[in-house]
Write a protein that holds these residues in place. Structure first.
Motif, short mmCIF file in Angstrom:
data_model
loop_
_atom_site.label_atom_id
_atom_site.label_comp_id
_atom_site.label_asym_id
_atom_site.label_seq_id
_atom_site.Cartn_x
_atom_site.Cartn_y
_atom_site.Cartn_z
N ILE A 98 2.90 -5.14 -8.27
CA ILE A 98 3.56 -4.82 -6.99
C ILE A 98 4.49 -3.65 -7.19
N LYS A 99 5.26 -3.69 -8.25
CA LYS A 99 6.25 -2.63 -8.50
C LYS A 99 5.59 -1.29 -8.81
N ARG A 100 4.37 -1.31 -9.31
CA ARG A 100 3.63 -0.06 -9.51
C ARG A 100 3.37 0.62 -8.17
N ILE A 101 3.21 -0.16 -7.13
CA ILE A 101 2.92 0.38 -5.79
C ILE A 101 4.21 0.81 -5.08
N ILE A 102 5.26 0.03 -5.18
CA ILE A 102 6.44 0.27 -4.34
C ILE A 102 7.45 1.25 -4.92
N VAL A 103 7.26 1.70 -6.16
CA VAL A 103 8.22 2.65 -6.72
C VAL A 103 7.98 4.06 -6.23
N LYS B 109 0.84 -1.20 0.00
CA LYS B 109 0.00 0.00 0.00
C LYS B 109 0.88 1.25 0.00
N LYS B 110 0.60 2.12 -0.95
CA LYS B 110 1.26 3.42 -1.00
C LYS B 110 0.37 4.49 -0.37
N SER B 111 -0.92 4.41 -0.65
CA SER B 111 -1.93 5.31 -0.09
C SER B 111 -3.28 4.61 -0.25
N LYS B 112 -4.35 5.27 0.18
CA LYS B 112 -5.67 4.62 0.09
C LYS B 112 -6.09 4.38 -1.36
N ASP B 113 -5.53 5.14 -2.29
CA ASP B 113 -5.85 4.98 -3.72
C ASP B 113 -4.81 4.18 -4.49
N TRP B 114 -3.79 3.70 -3.80
CA TRP B 114 -2.73 2.91 -4.43
C TRP B 114 -2.47 1.68 -3.56
N VAL B 115 -3.17 0.58 -3.86
CA VAL B 115 -3.11 -0.64 -3.05
C VAL B 115 -3.10 -1.84 -3.98
N PHE B 116 -2.30 -2.84 -3.62
CA PHE B 116 -2.31 -4.10 -4.37
C PHE B 116 -2.30 -5.25 -3.37
N ILE B 117 -3.21 -6.22 -3.59
CA ILE B 117 -3.35 -7.37 -2.69
C ILE B 117 -3.28 -8.66 -3.50
N VAL B 118 -2.52 -9.62 -2.97
CA VAL B 118 -2.47 -10.97 -3.52
C VAL B 118 -3.03 -11.89 -2.45
N SER B 119 -3.97 -12.75 -2.83
CA SER B 119 -4.64 -13.64 -1.89
C SER B 119 -4.25 -15.09 -2.18
N PHE B 120 -3.91 -15.82 -1.11
CA PHE B 120 -3.51 -17.21 -1.20
C PHE B 120 -4.55 -18.08 -0.48
N LYS B 121 -5.10 -19.02 -1.19
CA LYS B 121 -6.09 -19.94 -0.59
C LYS B 121 -5.50 -21.33 -0.39
N GLY B 122 -4.31 -21.58 -0.93
CA GLY B 122 -3.69 -22.89 -0.79
C GLY B 122 -4.03 -23.84 -1.91
N ASN B 123 -4.50 -23.31 -3.03
CA ASN B 123 -4.88 -24.14 -4.16
C ASN B 123 -4.00 -23.88 -5.39
N ASN B 124 -2.83 -23.28 -5.17
CA ASN B 124 -1.89 -22.91 -6.24
C ASN B 124 -2.47 -21.89 -7.21
N LEU C 16 -3.27 -17.77 -7.42
CA LEU C 16 -3.13 -16.46 -6.81
C LEU C 16 -4.27 -15.58 -7.32
N SER C 17 -5.04 -15.04 -6.40
CA SER C 17 -6.05 -14.05 -6.76
C SER C 17 -5.45 -12.69 -6.42
N TYR C 18 -5.67 -11.71 -7.26
CA TYR C 18 -5.09 -10.39 -6.99
C TYR C 18 -6.06 -9.29 -7.38
N ALA C 19 -5.88 -8.16 -6.72
CA ALA C 19 -6.68 -6.97 -7.03
C ALA C 19 -5.84 -5.75 -6.67
N GLY C 20 -5.96 -4.72 -7.49
CA GLY C 20 -5.21 -3.51 -7.23
C GLY C 20 -5.97 -2.27 -7.65
N ILE C 21 -5.70 -1.20 -6.92
CA ILE C 21 -6.19 0.14 -7.27
C ILE C 21 -4.94 0.99 -7.46
N PHE C 22 -4.84 1.63 -8.61
CA PHE C 22 -3.65 2.40 -8.95
C PHE C 22 -4.04 3.83 -9.31
#
Length: 163
Positions: A158-163, A111-126, A128-134
């Motif tokens: 991820i790199k869009r958020i952390i740069v 998370k960079k700010s409330k409008d710049w967030v990226f999440i990766v979700s792991f359920k254990g089924n190989n 990856l679910s992901y969602a981002g606001i940029f």
């Protein structure tokens, strides 16, 4: 009298302990641990700390109803996927915030700010679910199979958020 000496021969053979006391043996062990730590690359030290933090997080949320609202315990399979992800994450990517999911999954959040967030979700089924606001109106989401390497689109997001 006891003595410890260091030399430059081999890694394991650097310490010669001529003492026989418990204190001397303990000191020799501490020096070996210090040398191991000193020679380990910083990126591996960071990954080791990240994996330890993940394990502590998992332990805190591994019982039924950990949130007081009926949440499932975090899944061992989700933990395994998370560990594999962290082992494969490039050195220039920061450790994410950890999010327990009531369904037993584990979320990684950058998370960079409330409008710049990226999440990766792991359920254990190989998968990856992901969602981002940029920024305003710029969203991205999806799923990818995860098998020993992080999908390029996830690293790019991820790199869009952390740069």
């Amino acid at each position: 009298m006891s003595a410890l000496t260091l030399n430059d021969i081999g890694f394991e053979d650097r310490i010669f302990n001529t003492g026989s006391s418990k204190s001397s043996n303990h000191l020799a062990e501490l020096i070996k641990l210090s040398l191991n730590h000193y020679e380990e690359p910083v990126s591996l030290q960071r990954k080791s700390r990240s994996l330890a933090s993940l394990q502590d997080f998992f332990n805190e949320h591994s019982t039924e109803n950990w949130d007081g609202y009926g949440a499932l315990p975090l899944s061992n399979d989700a933990l395994a996927d998370c560990k594999e992800f962290l082992k494969n994450i490039p050195a220039d990517v920061s450790f994410p915030d950890l999010i327990p999911e009531p369904s037993g999954g584990i979320g990684f959040q950058w998370k960079k700010s409330k409008d710049w967030v990226f999440i990766v979700s792991f359920k254990g089924n190989n998968i990856l679910s992901y969602a981002g606001i940029f920024g305003a109106g710029n969203k991205n989401h999806g799923q990818h199979i995860f098998r020993n390497s992080i999908p390029k689109i996830i690293l790019e997001n991820i790199k869009r958020i952390i740069v």
